[in-house]
Design an enzyme around this catalytic site. Structure first.
Site, PDB file in Angstrom:
ATOM      1  N   LYS A 270      35.772  25.391 -45.175  1.00 22.24           N
ATOM      2  CA  LYS A 270      35.749  24.552 -45.223  1.00 22.24           C
ATOM      3  C   LYS A 270      35.793  23.249 -45.924  1.00 22.24           C
ATOM      4  CE  LYS A 270      36.269  20.503 -41.929  1.00 22.24           C
ATOM      5  NZ  LYS A 270      36.494  20.037 -43.541  1.00 22.24           N
TER       6      LYS A 270
ATOM      7  N   GLU B 220      25.673  20.977 -54.768  1.00 17.31           N
ATOM      8  CA  GLU B 220      26.332  20.244 -55.634  1.00 17.31           C
ATOM      9  C   GLU B 220      26.288  18.447 -55.508  1.00 17.31           C
ATOM     10  OE1 GLU B 220      27.825  18.628 -58.480  1.00 17.31           O
ATOM     11  OE2 GLU B 220      29.347  19.627 -57.725  1.00 17.31           O
TER      12      GLU B 220
ATOM     13  N   CYS C 174      32.192  14.914 -60.480  1.00 14.56           N
ATOM     14  CA  CYS C 174      30.697  14.047 -60.642  1.00 14.56           C
ATOM     15  C   CYS C 174      30.081  14.748 -61.997  1.00 14.56           C
ATOM     16  CB  CYS C 174      30.126  16.119 -59.608  1.00 14.56           C
ATOM     17  SG  CYS C 174      30.838  16.732 -59.840  1.00 14.56           S
TER      18      CYS C 174
ATOM     19  N   GLU D  62      26.486   5.643 -57.855  1.00 10.93           N
ATOM     20  CA  GLU D  62      28.212   7.319 -57.758  1.00 10.93           C
ATOM     21  C   GLU D  62      29.059   6.036 -57.667  1.00 10.93           C
ATOM     22  OE1 GLU D  62      29.316  11.635 -58.498  1.00 10.93           O
ATOM     23  OE2 GLU D  62      28.889  11.447 -56.885  1.00 10.93           O
TER      24      GLU D  62
END
Length: 487
Positions: free
Chosen positions: A183, A259, A293, A390
């Protein structure tokens, strides 16, 4: 077969290319804000069919046991995709907004080529390992460990490096003998859908082994986390969503790989080449508009050199303007969407509100596209939200440190632990810093750790498990112990 936008509006379910149960949705070029085509919009029934197909393929075929056949299928896919490199490059740049230079590496050619590494692993891995004899309770036995595929894998992927992350999941999962339902993110459906077309028309993958379900309904991903027919869910994305995936998977106790986010530190020691370090820190944070990331977004420099480092970094950023990603020299393209641009701009304003100084950037370039100018923020400490959260944009926060141990402490003063970098001249000091920083990967003086054989993942809230390398391959395996009495 040609790969064109009009060929990307399909799902791959049970070996067939199908229309989506919810019709189609628009694909937008983030560099122009123009609709460039449509992708298939899957329904819940489509996802149900994909999971059923993957379950059936795992339970009723020899896919999980025929290591040589799996390797052959993966090499077929690699070679077919490489034959379509030029078409895929154009479509990827248009859909993702990534600078074209990255498609020669981690945005396309690199991860496609890496499929060969996992094909090799399928053939060379020690699937059975003898433990020798032992005599528990006085009975002599020979013992053996067998590695077997975990089963059906639900893979949920983000939009920032779609090819790299898609193949980092489906490559080892398929090599291990699992079947997969992928997906992908609704922002970048073509990168997955076109791979599905190649699989269906140019490879020998059996029906149901790999299913690709694009769609705008985020509940489709949640379905993979909750469905008892799925044995493992592999997710890359935000830490907040990762928590939801983990919670959704808990009732069925399925294996989970996560992750997640990062706020990685770029540590500069007082014996480093300051200009080289600051130039590299600027280059890193603006690459693909900071949408990675593992990108280092905190530049931590000696306090005595803070003013000089700020000027050097500002100068380097001035030469790395956000620009058209189709230009060969562009490093910083657009962010993925208007929503993401608003998020980044909100953090720049927050930096000002917290008392920081925007040394360069922070504004929206006067042009179409979801661009954010490369931005350097100074005047804050590591407790500021822009130093802790982040942002996922081309925003770098520069912070002072008071010696090597303080630099380590600042790097570790974060909920994340995904990546990092250190620059210096003394190998012993560098080694102490590498040992001290709690993070999954570290680059030393510009060293690049990214490779098919290098496991990638993080500490703390950056995730659970590793992706890539033998360690990433083994995430998709179970271990069976077998004992046989010795006559």
């Amino acid at each position: 077969m040609a790969l064109r936008p009009e060929t990307a509006s399909h799902l791959l379910i049970d070996g067939e290319l199908r229309t989506g149960g919810r019709g189609t949705f628009d694909v937008v070029n983030p560099a122009t804000e123009e609709v460039i085509g449509q992708a298939a919009d899957a329904s819940d029934d489509d996802m149900d069919a994909a999971i059923a197909a993957a379950r059936r393929a795992f339970d009723t075929t020899d896919w999980s046991r025929d290591h040589a056949f799996r390797a052959r299928c993966l090499r077929q896919l690699r070679d077919a995709l490489l034959a379509h490199t030029d078409e895929l490059r154009d479509l990827t740049v248009a859909e993702v907004g990534c600078p074209v230079f990255l498609t020669h590496g981690p945005q396309l050619v690199g991860p496609v080529t890496d499929l060969g590494y996992f094909a090799d692993l399928a053939e060379s891995y020690e699937w059975r390992r003898a433990l020798g004899e032992a005599s528990p309770m006085g009975i002599k036995n020979t013992r053996e460990l067998r590695s077997e595929a975990v089963g059906v894998v639900g893979a949920i992927t983000p939009w920032n490096f779609p090819h790299q992350i898609n193949f980092a999941k489906i490559g080892p999962a398929l090599a291990a003998g699992c079947t997969v339902v992928l997906k992908p993110a609704p922002d970048t459906p073509w990168c997955a859908a076109l791979v599905g077309k190649v699989i269906a028309e140019e490879t020998d993958f059996p029906a149901g082994v790999i299913n690709i379900v694009t769609g705008t309904d985020h509940r489709l991903g949640a379905r993979l986390s909750t469905d008892p027919r799925v044995d493992l869910v592999s997710f890359t994305g935000s830490t907040a969503t990762g928590r939801a995936v983990m919670a959704d998977a808990a009732p069925t106790l399925k294996k989970v790989f996560l992750e997640l986010g990062g706020k990685s530190a770029f540590l500069v020691l007082d014996d480093a080449d300051l200009q080289a370090a600051c130039s590299m820190a600027a280059f890193s944070v603006v690459t693909h508009a900071g949408q990675g990331c593992a990108i280092t977004t905190r530049l931590v420099v000696p306090r005595a050199q803070l003013a000089e480092a700020t000027e050097l970094t500002r100068t380097a950023m001035a030469g790395l303007a956000a620009d058209d990603p189709t230009k060969p020299g562009t490093i910083c393209g657009p962010v993925i969407s208007a929503r993401q641009r608003d998020r980044v701009e909100g953090y720049v304003q927050l930096a000002r509100d917290e008392g920081g100084t925007v040394e360069i950037g922070g504004e929206r370039p006067d042009r179409p596209g979801f661009f954010v100018a490369p931005t350097l923020v100074s005047g804050l400490d590591n407790s500021a939200r822009v130093a802790q959260e982040e942002i996922f944009g081309p925003v770098l926060v520069i912070l002072p440190h008071d010696g090597d141990q303080d630099a380590i402490d600042i790097a570790n003063d974060s909920p994340y632990g995904l990546s990092g970098a250190v620059w210096g001249s003394d190998p012993a000091r560098i080694d102490a810093v590498v040992d001290g920083v709690r993070t999954g990967t570290m680059g030393v003086n510009g060293g690049i750790w990214y490779s098919a054989d290098v496991p990638f993942g993080g500490y703390k809230q950056s995730g659970i498990g590793r992706e890539m390398g033998v360690a990433g391959f083994e995430e998709y395996l179970e271990t069976k112990a077998v004992a046989t009495p010795v006559p």
